[in-house]
Scaffold this motif. Sequence first.
Motif, PDB file in Angstrom:
ATOM      1  N   GLY A 180     -39.553 -39.765 -28.119  1.00  0.00           N
ATOM      2  CA  GLY A 180     -39.214 -39.063 -29.394  1.00  0.00           C
ATOM      3  C   GLY A 180     -39.362 -38.176 -29.307  1.00  0.00           C
ATOM      4  O   GLY A 180     -38.483 -36.675 -29.801  1.00  0.00           O
ATOM      5  N   ALA A 181     -40.404 -37.700 -29.151  1.00  0.00           N
ATOM      6  CA  ALA A 181     -41.225 -36.264 -29.351  1.00  0.00           C
ATOM      7  C   ALA A 181     -40.590 -35.469 -28.267  1.00  0.00           C
ATOM      8  O   ALA A 181     -40.654 -33.805 -29.111  1.00  0.00           O
ATOM      9  N   ALA A 182     -39.812 -35.885 -26.567  1.00  0.00           N
ATOM     10  CA  ALA A 182     -39.899 -35.456 -25.824  1.00  0.00           C
ATOM     11  C   ALA A 182     -38.267 -34.924 -26.443  1.00  0.00           C
ATOM     12  O   ALA A 182     -37.998 -33.646 -26.611  1.00  0.00           O
ATOM     13  N   VAL A 200     -34.502 -39.397 -36.843  1.00  0.00           N
ATOM     14  CA  VAL A 200     -34.744 -37.476 -36.634  1.00  0.00           C
ATOM     15  C   VAL A 200     -34.081 -37.642 -35.123  1.00  0.00           C
ATOM     16  O   VAL A 200     -33.510 -36.841 -34.673  1.00  0.00           O
ATOM     17  N   LEU A 201     -35.032 -38.896 -34.074  1.00  0.00           N
ATOM     18  CA  LEU A 201     -33.987 -39.088 -32.998  1.00  0.00           C
ATOM     19  C   LEU A 201     -32.578 -39.000 -32.459  1.00  0.00           C
ATOM     20  O   LEU A 201     -31.913 -38.297 -31.903  1.00  0.00           O
ATOM     21  N   LEU A 202     -32.252 -39.616 -33.624  1.00  0.00           N
ATOM     22  CA  LEU A 202     -30.346 -39.787 -32.991  1.00  0.00           C
ATOM     23  C   LEU A 202     -29.981 -38.691 -33.554  1.00  0.00           C
ATOM     24  O   LEU A 202     -29.094 -38.111 -33.067  1.00  0.00           O
ATOM     25  N   LEU A 203     -30.048 -37.302 -35.051  1.00  0.00           N
ATOM     26  CA  LEU A 203     -29.933 -36.505 -34.984  1.00  0.00           C
ATOM     27  C   LEU A 203     -30.255 -35.305 -33.828  1.00  0.00           C
ATOM     28  O   LEU A 203     -29.330 -34.319 -33.264  1.00  0.00           O
ATOM     29  N   ALA A 204     -31.722 -35.666 -33.237  1.00  0.00           N
ATOM     30  CA  ALA A 204     -32.309 -34.582 -32.274  1.00  0.00           C
ATOM     31  C   ALA A 204     -31.570 -35.303 -30.982  1.00  0.00           C
ATOM     32  O   ALA A 204     -30.257 -34.168 -30.121  1.00  0.00           O
ATOM     33  N   ALA A 205     -31.090 -35.810 -30.323  1.00  0.00           N
ATOM     34  CA  ALA A 205     -29.274 -36.743 -29.375  1.00  0.00           C
ATOM     35  C   ALA A 205     -28.486 -36.432 -29.727  1.00  0.00           C
ATOM     36  O   ALA A 205     -27.397 -35.405 -28.777  1.00  0.00           O
ATOM     37  N   SER A 206     -27.836 -36.212 -30.827  1.00  0.00           N
ATOM     38  CA  SER A 206     -26.478 -35.582 -31.521  1.00  0.00           C
ATOM     39  C   SER A 206     -26.989 -34.344 -31.453  1.00  0.00           C
ATOM     40  O   SER A 206     -25.315 -33.547 -30.337  1.00  0.00           O
ATOM     41  N   VAL A 207     -27.809 -33.138 -31.600  1.00  0.00           N
ATOM     42  CA  VAL A 207     -27.702 -31.371 -31.216  1.00  0.00           C
ATOM     43  C   VAL A 207     -27.531 -31.480 -29.517  1.00  0.00           C
ATOM     44  O   VAL A 207     -27.228 -30.387 -29.687  1.00  0.00           O
TER      45      VAL A 207
END
Length: 419
Positions: free
Chosen positions: A348-350, A398-405
């Motif tokens: 998730g951090a990466a 938050v991880l899902l949002l980052a992957a979506s972005v």
Amino acid sequence: MTTTVVHKDGPAAATPPPTLGSHVRNYVSRVRGGDIGALPAVLGLVVLCTVFSIMRPSFLTAGNFANLFTQGAAVTLIAMGLVFVLLLGEIDLSAGFASGVCAAILANVVTVLGYPWYVAVLAALVTGVAIGTTLGFLVAKIGIPSFVVTLAGFLAFQGIVLMLMEEGTNISVRDEVLVAIANRNLPPVLGWLLAAVAVAGYAAVQLLRHRKRAARGLTTDPIAVVFARIGGLALVLGAAVFILNLERSRNVVISSLKGVPIVVPIIALLLIFWTFVLQRTSYGRHVYAVGGNKEAARRAGINVDRIRISVFVICSSMAAVGGIVAASRANSVDPNTGGSNVLLYAVGAAVIGGTSLFGGKGRVLDAVLGGAVVAVIDNGMGLMGYSSGVKYVVTGVVLLLAASVDAFSRRRSTATGNR
């Protein structure tokens, strides 16, 4: 300095150097085109810190600020290694328990066998290299998908940790040097000195790069932007060192607690080293090339299999470093070291920091920024009294949002021709 451009149907024309306004417009254009970099992570970090500071003023205390660094250190170090694997579009699900195996080796060598700390650290690092070499060989040479190989490693390494811990016992780590890694602080003066050296080094690199590009007639950033970067780094490091040098002990008569945690310069040195490897060496260019288009890289003469093996070696080696830090912070190693949420937080951090799951895009700095976001969420929600279940849900969102972005920016880059 101006750049001369020669046109087919006219005399040479002088192109003025870029201004601050044009630089800002170009940046906005890149962001609209999908090249957002670590912007979401930085904005998210600012928003999270602001919210937690308002809701829990204790979040901003010097003691909690120092705790954020030690709390997220192991995950951040493991995430640094995962960046290399993700750059190739691969995955390493075994990194968490690989760090546990290396930590168990460390504890057995230094406590059970009684060897010096440096022998134990070397044994842990060699174990990490051996794990990465094995995983990389199975992926690159045998052709097994990395998901399957590392999932098998996830299960196997969990069993190895149990065997090394004799089916559940804890092994204490009492060596003063090892314990100091995550539990001791630098003298305040040394913290200021390291900050000054970091700012001076960064300024030298930025100014030298600007001068060389200008001398070659290449496009350069406005000098105001260069000085703004240097000033920004000086401001951030100065504020951080100032806060960490404040007295954090509840009873100064008994003991004093102030200074930059020792683990902070360790992370900083590894960040500088791996950033240099990725951005300033032919090996780094080959990693990006293989991640961008494996077949094209192969036709260009790059040894793709060697690159694929090497990234797993780096990943497991950094997992070993993360395991050493985790053992230091806990003063012991147990069967759960490297387990629980370690892998999930590291991946998730990466990704939260800006590294693409599709390969070809990412920096080691992404792991540090993403690790900070994960640590802030975990720490802030802990201060607010939320359960572990709520923490997992929020981190997952938050991880899902980052992957979506990441997916959205990749689509935008393809549509605008920036990729």
